[in-house]
Design a protein around this motif. Structure first.
Motif, short mmCIF file in Angstrom:
data_model
loop_
_atom_site.label_atom_id
_atom_site.label_comp_id
_atom_site.label_asym_id
_atom_site.label_seq_id
_atom_site.Cartn_x
_atom_site.Cartn_y
_atom_site.Cartn_z
N ALA A 32 0.83 -1.21 0.00
CA ALA A 32 0.00 0.00 0.00
C ALA A 32 0.86 1.26 0.00
O ALA A 32 0.54 2.25 -0.66
N HIS A 33 1.97 1.22 0.72
CA HIS A 33 2.85 2.39 0.76
C HIS A 33 3.50 2.62 -0.61
O HIS A 33 3.62 3.77 -1.06
N ARG A 34 3.94 1.57 -1.26
CA ARG A 34 4.54 1.73 -2.58
C ARG A 34 3.55 2.32 -3.57
O ARG A 34 3.90 3.18 -4.39
N ARG A 35 2.29 1.89 -3.50
CA ARG A 35 1.26 2.46 -4.38
C ARG A 35 1.03 3.93 -4.07
O ARG A 35 0.88 4.75 -4.99
N ALA A 36 1.02 4.28 -2.79
CA ALA A 36 0.78 5.67 -2.40
C ALA A 36 1.89 6.59 -2.90
O ALA A 36 1.63 7.70 -3.38
N VAL A 37 3.13 6.14 -2.78
CA VAL A 37 4.26 6.95 -3.25
C VAL A 37 4.25 7.05 -4.77
O VAL A 37 4.49 8.12 -5.35
N ARG A 38 3.94 5.95 -5.45
CA ARG A 38 3.93 5.93 -6.91
C ARG A 38 2.85 6.83 -7.48
O ARG A 38 3.05 7.52 -8.49
N ASP A 39 1.68 6.86 -6.82
CA ASP A 39 0.54 7.62 -7.35
C ASP A 39 0.51 9.07 -6.90
O ASP A 39 -0.38 9.82 -7.30
N PHE A 40 1.45 9.49 -6.04
CA PHE A 40 1.43 10.88 -5.56
C PHE A 40 1.78 11.82 -6.71
O PHE A 40 2.72 11.55 -7.47
N PRO A 41 1.03 12.92 -6.89
CA PRO A 41 1.28 13.85 -8.01
C PRO A 41 2.72 14.34 -8.01
O PRO A 41 3.27 14.72 -6.97
N ALA A 42 3.33 14.36 -9.17
CA ALA A 42 4.73 14.77 -9.29
C ALA A 42 4.88 16.28 -9.39
O ALA A 42 6.00 16.79 -9.37
N THR A 43 3.76 17.01 -9.49
CA THR A 43 3.84 18.46 -9.62
C THR A 43 4.26 19.10 -8.30
O THR A 43 4.03 18.56 -7.22
#
Length: 305
Positions: A32-43
């Motif tokens: 779940a943490h890996r998904r949260a970091v991956r999906d966080f907006p890069a802006t």
């Protein structure tokens, strides 16, 4: 000894079930943490360099415990708290600060010290954390793009799992040792007694190895601070504010109360087990030893960095 005795079987099954639950929860929270970091907006966030209070800076650096430490340090600098072998209240301040997490932590510390001659430093911080509303500071950090909200929830879940697991495993280890001790009462030979000791030690080492491997394979120490948050912390660490009052709060926010000599001495001078019964002290020893060993390989305790 009788290896099929009911109490031995129950103790071993309880230990195995606790270990299996921990492994499953670590895998789930790691994913779940890996998904949260991956999906966080890069802006970049709209508020790249927010004007954080010292309490909010402490929250960003190391979570809710640090916010409480800053609140306690502020009361000490204002002369309302005395720090010696014990931490005690000198007088009741007249607060005019606006509502928020900083004020909530301040009230929580005062509530614990009021009508008491003194308290052990870790007890104050732990008790105040349980009574403080951190939602205001949390919302500000999230809205500023400094904290990943989803990752924060995951790290909080992992911290709770780790706490429950440490308590359950302390009980399990004592249960296995006690049940095997009872089952081996009739053992006469030194070989039988050595066998029981070897099994207990082997189980404990097995728990340590599985815990370490599980933590490392599922992400180790999770964090919720975004790249923008880490950049802000790095930039803030290079600043040395004036006056001295702000400089002390700044240091506590980034590095904790242990960097202030008076508080470091208070934490070392007082017996943490004062007032505990023999049974409580025994349980605390087992829990502390297991928690220390389990945390060697990078605890996922929900801290920010």
């Amino acid at each position: 000894m009788d290896w099929t005795a009911p109490h031995v079987v129950v103790a071993v099954v309880f230990s195995a079930a606790t270990q299996a639950w921990f492994v499953v929860m670590m895998i789930l929270t790691g994913r779940a943490h890996r998904r949260a970091v991956r999906d966080f907006p890069a802006t970049e966030p709209d508020l790249a360099s927010p004007d954080l209070s010292h309490e909010e800076l402490g929250m960003l650096a190391e979570g809710d415990r640090r916010l409480v430490e800053v609140a306690l340090a502020r009361l000490w600098l204002e002369g309302h708290v005395r720090v010696g072998g014990w931490v005690s209240l000198v007088d009741e301040p007249t607060d005019t600060a606006k509502e928020g997490s900083a004020q909530s932590a301040r009230r929580a510390v005062l509530d614990r010290l009021r009508d008491r001659r003194g308290m052990h430093l870790p007890d104050i911080v732990h008790a105040a954390r349980r009574r403080t509303d951190f939602s205001d500071a949390q919302r500000r950090l999230i809205s500023a793009g400094l904290v990943n909200e989803v990752a924060e929830r995951v790290t909080l879940t992992r911290r709770r799992v780790t706490g429950v697991y440490t308590a359950l495993m302390s009980v399990a280890i004592m249960g296995v040792a006690g049940s095997m001790g009872v089952a081996s009462v009739g053992a006469r030979s030194a070989g039988e007694k050595a066998q029981v000791t070897g099994v207990i030690v082997g189980l404990f080492l097995f728990y340590v190895v599985v815990t370490a491997v599980t933590r490392n394979r599922t992400g180790g120490r999770l964090h919720a601070t975004t790249p923008a948050g880490r950049e802000l912390l790095a930039a803030t660490a290079r600043v040395s504010p004036e006056p001295k009052h702000d400089r002390v709060l700044h240091r506590v926010a980034l590095h904790g109360l242990s960097t202030v000599p008076e508080f470091a001495e208070a934490a070392q001078r007082v017996d943490p087990s004062a007032g505990q019964s023999t049974g409580q002290r025994t349980f605390s020893v087992f829990a502390s030893v297991f928690a220390a060993i389990a945390g060697i390989f990078g605890p996922g305790d929900g801290t920010r960095r």
